[in-house]
Design an enzyme around this catalytic site. Structure first.
Site, PDB file in Angstrom:
ATOM      1  N   LYS A  74      40.831  17.992 -85.264  1.00 43.99           N
ATOM      2  CA  LYS A  74      42.133  18.302 -84.655  1.00 43.99           C
ATOM      3  C   LYS A  74      41.994  19.314 -83.522  1.00 43.99           C
ATOM      4  CE  LYS A  74      44.773  15.562 -87.102  1.00 43.99           C
ATOM      5  NZ  LYS A  74      45.336  14.364 -86.454  1.00 43.99           N
ATOM      6  N   TYR A 113      38.573  18.257 -90.863  1.00 43.53           N
ATOM      7  CA  TYR A 113      39.896  17.968 -90.263  1.00 43.53           C
ATOM      8  C   TYR A 113      40.181  18.962 -89.124  1.00 43.53           C
ATOM      9  CZ  TYR A 113      44.994  16.978 -90.391  1.00 43.53           C
ATOM     10  OH  TYR A 113      46.290  16.634 -90.093  1.00 43.53           O
TER      11      TYR A 113
HETATM   12  P1  NAP Z   1      50.258   9.279 -93.323  1.00 39.89           P
HETATM   13  O1  NAP Z   1      51.646   9.243 -93.841  1.00 39.89           O
HETATM   14  O2  NAP Z   1      49.128   9.473 -94.277  1.00 39.89           O
HETATM   15  O3  NAP Z   1      50.000   7.956 -92.440  1.00 39.89           O
HETATM   16  C1  NAP Z   1      48.752   7.760 -91.842  1.00 39.89           C
HETATM   17  C2  NAP Z   1      48.858   6.614 -90.877  1.00 39.89           C
HETATM   18  O4  NAP Z   1      47.570   6.450 -90.223  1.00 39.89           O
HETATM   19  C3  NAP Z   1      49.167   5.294 -91.550  1.00 39.89           C
HETATM   20  O5  NAP Z   1      49.968   4.534 -90.690  1.00 39.89           O
HETATM   21  C4  NAP Z   1      47.793   4.640 -91.705  1.00 39.89           C
HETATM   22  O6  NAP Z   1      47.852   3.213 -91.748  1.00 39.89           O
HETATM   23  C5  NAP Z   1      47.140   5.096 -90.405  1.00 39.89           C
HETATM   24  N1  NAP Z   1      45.669   5.075 -90.477  1.00 39.89           N
HETATM   25  C6  NAP Z   1      44.873   5.798 -91.270  1.00 39.89           C
HETATM   26  N2  NAP Z   1      43.591   5.492 -91.050  1.00 39.89           N
HETATM   27  C7  NAP Z   1      43.572   4.549 -90.087  1.00 39.89           C
HETATM   28  C8  NAP Z   1      42.552   3.804 -89.432  1.00 39.89           C
HETATM   29  N3  NAP Z   1      41.254   3.989 -89.717  1.00 39.89           N
HETATM   30  N4  NAP Z   1      42.909   2.905 -88.495  1.00 39.89           N
HETATM   31  C9  NAP Z   1      44.220   2.702 -88.191  1.00 39.89           C
HETATM   32  N5  NAP Z   1      45.232   3.360 -88.763  1.00 39.89           N
HETATM   33  C10 NAP Z   1      44.910   4.279 -89.715  1.00 39.89           C
HETATM   34  O7  NAP Z   1      50.075  10.456 -92.240  1.00 39.89           O
HETATM   35  P2  NAP Z   1      51.168  11.365 -91.492  1.00 39.89           P
HETATM   36  O8  NAP Z   1      51.443  12.533 -92.357  1.00 39.89           O
HETATM   37  O9  NAP Z   1      52.262  10.547 -90.970  1.00 39.89           O
HETATM   38  O10 NAP Z   1      50.255  11.918 -90.292  1.00 39.89           O
HETATM   39  C11 NAP Z   1      50.254  11.320 -89.011  1.00 39.89           C
HETATM   40  C12 NAP Z   1      49.419  12.209 -88.102  1.00 39.89           C
HETATM   41  O11 NAP Z   1      49.958  13.534 -88.104  1.00 39.89           O
HETATM   42  C13 NAP Z   1      47.969  12.347 -88.527  1.00 39.89           C
HETATM   43  O12 NAP Z   1      47.136  12.390 -87.404  1.00 39.89           O
HETATM   44  C14 NAP Z   1      47.947  13.686 -89.243  1.00 39.89           C
HETATM   45  O13 NAP Z   1      46.667  14.277 -89.230  1.00 39.89           O
HETATM   46  C15 NAP Z   1      48.952  14.461 -88.415  1.00 39.89           C
HETATM   47  N6  NAP Z   1      49.526  15.594 -89.116  1.00 39.89           N
HETATM   48  C16 NAP Z   1      50.280  15.418 -90.244  1.00 39.89           C
HETATM   49  C17 NAP Z   1      50.818  16.531 -90.869  1.00 39.89           C
HETATM   50  C18 NAP Z   1      51.664  16.422 -92.110  1.00 39.89           C
HETATM   51  O14 NAP Z   1      52.037  17.476 -92.663  1.00 39.89           O
HETATM   52  N7  NAP Z   1      52.009  15.244 -92.583  1.00 39.89           N
HETATM   53  C19 NAP Z   1      50.583  17.820 -90.367  1.00 39.89           C
HETATM   54  C20 NAP Z   1      49.818  17.947 -89.214  1.00 39.89           C
HETATM   55  C21 NAP Z   1      49.295  16.839 -88.589  1.00 39.89           C
HETATM   56  P3  NAP Z   1      47.995   2.400 -93.158  1.00 39.89           P
HETATM   57  O15 NAP Z   1      49.408   2.562 -93.623  1.00 39.89           O
HETATM   58  O16 NAP Z   1      47.638   1.009 -92.797  1.00 39.89           O
HETATM   59  O17 NAP Z   1      47.011   3.046 -94.096  1.00 39.89           O
END
Ligand code: NAP
Length: 246
Positions: free
Chosen positions: A158, A154
């Site tokens: 990133k 990851y």
């Molecule tokens: P999340 O709630 O797990 O949602 C992930 C999203 O990505 C969902 O809409 C999922 O679609 C979609 N997705 C996953 N694999 C995919 C694929 N192969 N093709 C198309 N869509 C795909 O994640 P989140 O926490 O909102 O995170 C969003 C972004 O922020 C990510 O890049 C994550 O790495 C980054 N981030 C998050 C955090 C945190 O604390 N949450 C911190 C730092 C960075 P489905 O619903 O269809 O599965």
């Protein structure tokens, strides 16, 4: 309504951070193409936007698969129009210590979090170059800057997003396309739902603002980066982590 007449593509728009970004950009006036692994997964976001008087459409894609991305780009262009804003937000984690990390977990994270951005940016910036206006916003993570034990895959993805985005900023700046990175800290979504209570308490304790972030904390920054107020900002990495890594 600064984005009226603009089309924005947001990946990972079914839930969490992507959903909040899609809702915010729709509120800013954009027509939002909401993509998730299946169109029906993004339908809830689309309905929330439509019921608020906004414009949105749902699409299914596997962002880590080139042919699926190419199909998405065609479908969005033919049914909604060419996006001049893309928010590469879809992402996954497959955590594990290096000694136990499988090739599959390495490849899945690199493909979904990093190669996806290459595929989408390459396809979508061509029309932006012709239009001489575009905004590319890539969602990285504080882990891509500071590293994380058990997250080598990851962190590599990133961190790769940051170098990629700085290069795009240099390449595309002359065509009036900006490319910036938002690096969230710990945000309350499905991705962080299985943090242990100890880990959660540690993050809150270490964070000067004393809380985990909300998806809307990220959406506000993305909205700013799409706006005219941010037209002289490119190649930047904005950490949105409540000061966790100060
Ligand atoms: P999340 O709630 O797990 O949602 C992930 C999203 O990505 C969902 O809409 C999922 O679609 C979609 N997705 C996953 N694999 C995919 C694929 N192969 N093709 C198309 N869509 C795909 O994640 P989140 O926490 O909102 O995170 C969003 C972004 O922020 C990510 O890049 C994550 O790495 C980054 N981030 C998050 C955090 C945190 O604390 N949450 C911190 C730092 C960075 P489905 O619903 O269809 O599965």
């Amino acid at each position: 309504m600064s984005l009226e007449w603009k089309v924005a593509l947001v990946t990972g728009a079914s839930r969490g951070i992507g959903r909040a970004i899609a809702l915010q950009l729709a509120q800013d006036g954009a027509t939002v193409a909401c993509a998730a692994t299946k169109a029906e997964n993004a339908q809830g976001t689309v309905e929330a936007i439509l019921s608020g008087g906004g414009k949105a459409h749902a699409f299914g894609v596997n962002v880590g698969d080139l042919s699926s991305v190419d199909q998405l780009v065609k479908d969005v262009a033919s049914s909604v129009g060419e996006p001049s804003i893309v928010v590469n937000n879809a992402g996954i984690t497959r955590d594990g210590l290096l000694m136990r990390m499988s090739d599959e977990d390495w490849n899945a994270v690199i493909q979904t979090n990093l190669s996806s951005i290459f595929y989408l940016a390459r396809a979508l910036t061509r029309p932006m170059m012709k239009a001489r206006w575009g905004r590319v916003i890539n969602v990285s993570s504080v882990i891509g800057i500071h590293g994380g034990a058990g997250q080598a895959n990851y962190a590599a993805a990133k961190s790769g997003i940051i170098g990629f985005s700085k290069s795009l900023a240099k390449e595309l700046g002359p065509r009036n396309i900006t490319c910036n990175v938002v690096a969230p800290g710990f945000i309350e979504t499905d991705m962080t739902a299985d943090l242990t209570e100890d880990m959660r308490a540690f993050c809150v304790d270490k964070c000067p603002l004393g809380r985990l972030g909300a998806p809307e904390d990220i959406a506000g920054v993305v909205s700013f980066l799409t706006s005219d107020s941010a037209s002289f900002i490119t190649g930047q990495v904005i950490e949105v982590d409540g000061g966790l890594f100060l």
